[in-house]
Every structure is written in structure tokens, then in C-alpha cells.
Design an enzyme around this catalytic site. Sequence first.
Site, PDB file in Angstrom:
ATOM      1  CB  CYS A  33     -16.081 -10.128  12.950  1.00 24.93           C
ATOM      2  SG  CYS A  33     -14.747 -10.840  11.856  1.00 24.93           S
TER       3      CYS A  33
ATOM      4  CB  CYS B  39      -0.791  -0.049   1.196  1.00 29.36           C
ATOM      5  SG  CYS B  39      -2.039   1.325   1.328  1.00 29.36           S
TER       6      CYS B  39
ATOM      7  CB  CYS C 161     -24.319 -15.696  21.833  1.00 32.75           C
ATOM      8  SG  CYS C 161     -22.803 -14.581  22.185  1.00 32.75           S
TER       9      CYS C 161
ATOM     10  CG  ASP D  43      -9.329  -8.825   4.410  1.00 32.20           C
ATOM     11  OD1 ASP D  43      -8.274  -8.849   3.570  1.00 32.20           O
ATOM     12  OD2 ASP D  43      -9.834  -7.646   4.947  1.00 32.20           O
TER      13      ASP D  43
ATOM     14  CB  CYS E 171     -18.262 -16.325   8.081  1.00 31.18           C
ATOM     15  SG  CYS E 171     -17.258 -16.950   9.660  1.00 31.18           S
TER      16      CYS E 171
END
Length: 410
Positions: free
Chosen positions: A323, A9, A310, A269, A253
Site C-alpha cells: 500500500c 463512530c 522492488c 480510504d 491502485c
Amino acid sequence: MAKPVGPICNLACTYCYYLETRSLYQRPHQFRMTDILLERYIRQYIEASPGPLVHFVWHGGEPTLAGLDFYRRAVQLQRRHLPEGWTCWNNLQTNGTLLDDDWCAFLAEERFEVGLSIDGTERPHDTFRRYRNGRRTYAQVAAAVDRLRRRGVHPDLLCTVTAMVAEDPLGTYRRLRDLGGTFLQFLPIVRRGADGRPTPESVSPEAYGRFLCAVFDEWVGHDLGTVVVQLFGEAVRAWAGQVPGLCVMAPTCGRVLVLEHDGAVYSCDHFVDLAHRLGNVATVHLGALVDTPAQIQFGTDKHDRLPAQCRVCPWLAACNGGCPKDRFGVTADGEPGLNYLCDGLRRFFAYADPVLRRLVDVARSGARPTELMAEVRAHTRARWRGIGRNDPCPCGTGRKAKRCCWSLRP
């Protein structure tokens, strides 16, 4: 998502987690996808896709460092390998600093969707998002937004929510809206230092919840039907009984894999490490890597490892534990695996619940958004009627208003 230059980057953002993945490679190393690998990836991805629309996402690092010719070739290869009647959709996620007129003309001509990172207002953006030599970037990025819009490309604006950004929710949201943003993403920054504790720039759960509540009031009171805030839209889906499409809010996911510049494929990612390396498209077809037992388990672990707290939470359908990278907290009874941002998200969902229910009703009835916006503005004013600085805040935290949402009152 494909990363044609890997973690390379031109900026050195303080909170960036991806620059660290350079340590996976020996030096010297060529951080650029070859033309051979590019064609292999495009062919395999099209073959593995159900069609007739194939989604390509170009990410980084900073993907524009690959150069315009790289993407011109990518588009040519897509057309070469697409079956008859199929089309491609391209998304470029960029910091915007290299988007000159030639770039913008290409993106407009090829109908790329663009996601552009800009942290709301100038102060937080230029605090964290600078060139390696320390030079600021906000003015240049804001100019890129304008340059894209003049070409007919309306970029999605991605704003990271750091501790500093969370201090000014309304200023942040209004600036993004004034830049012409019609699709906004707010990405909470949660990073841990060597001691395992959140870093100073990380947003606290309390601040994140307060930020979301304030932005939600502004959005639902003024911008329904004209601005889409990703998290709020996904929440409406959950309240309507649908499964959220955003991976961090979905029950499982594992379907957003990462293809690195060298052909290596990783689970996510946020998990580009040797433990989550699935293979390489040079030796194994991408379609097979998606459905490896390791990747399937990676995806289902999100649900299977939910703490008991949860599983009985009233907001489970909208959160699903968040996440996996953020699930390092501990529940009230000492069970690990709680989302670090849990308290903030619970506060937001409880706060937004009545309006989200009305939003679902409005959507189903076909009523105009303006009717709900007027209703919400009136409700917000009524909540603050008679509330003094030292009274309990109407948001329900139990704190005095002056130490909570006083500055956000209408």
C-alpha cells in the site's frame, strides 16, 4: 466505498486513522448523507458501472449510525434505478455493536454481505476497541457474530494485526475460526506518530512476518477448503500467474474511491485529504471523477515509483510494493519508497513458496484439499524433528528457535 456518516463512530479505537478526517469540516457540521445525495450517488454509480452486477460498499466511521431506514431507502433506490436484468450486491463494513435483531433480519432479508471487525481474542480487542467512555466491546461484538449467523448471514471477519495481536497468531486465528469465520482478513496496523516513527501499537515487520507464517501453517494444515484467508488466497492467485485482486497487492491502485457523506470524492480510504480530493458528485458525475488524470496518476504511481530493489525482488508479483501509505521505508542502498513491512512480507513469501506452488498444482489437478493438508502437517513435523531450543529456527531467520518460532512448533 460510500461513507454515509463520514468519520463519525460510536467507538474510539486507539489505532483508527479515519477519525482524524473530521478536521476537514467546519463546526457545526451534519455528518449524514442526505436523501437527495443518496439518490444521486446510487444513480450515478449504477450509470458508471458496466453491470449487470453492481457492487455497493457501505463504510465508515460506523455506517450503521445512519440508521436502518437509511439502508431501507438505499435498497429501494437501487431497485428504482437498476436497468432491467441488473442486480445489486451490498456490503456493510461494521464494528457490530449496533447489530440487534432488527438489523440482522434486514441484512438477511436483503442479502447484504457483512464485514465485521473483531481483533481475534478478547485482550487485544478490548485494549484498542472501546466505546468513548472506555467500556469494552468484545462480548457485544462476538454476540453480534452469533446473531448474524443465526439469521443465515456469515460475516467476513476483519482482524487488525497490532503489535499485541501479532504476539498470539495461533490464538487469534483459532478464535476467529471458532467464531464461525469462513472468510478472514488480517489488516496490519501501521501508523506513524508526529516524529514519523511507527506508533507503539503498530506491528513490526518481523512480527508481521512471523504472524503470517504461523497462521499460514495452521490454515494450510487444517482448514483448506473451509476457511478463506484473504491474503493467502491472493497469494495463490499470484503464484498461479494471475494478477491479485486485492488493491494492496495489485500492480496499480486507484479504483477504490471514497464517497464522503457530503458528496466529496477522494482517491482512497487512506488518502482522504485536500490533496486527493477529486471533486463532488453534486457537480461532476462519479463516472468522470474515476477517470480524472489525477486519479489515473494516483493509481499508476504505485508501479512507477517502485524502488529498484522492488523491481528485482523475486516476490514482486505477489507484493507490488504494498500500500502506498506504508511506503516510507528506505532500501539497502538508500532509495526511499520501500514498504515498511517489506522484511516481514519477504519472509512470509519465501516461507510459503513451496506450499503455494503445491496449492496451485492441487487446484489444477482437482485433488482434494485433505491430501495437501496431511502432507503439510507431516512436513511441518519433519522440519522440527531434532531441533532444540538453542538451534537455528527452521523458519530461516537465523535466530535461535527459542527466540523465534519455538512456541509455534507442532
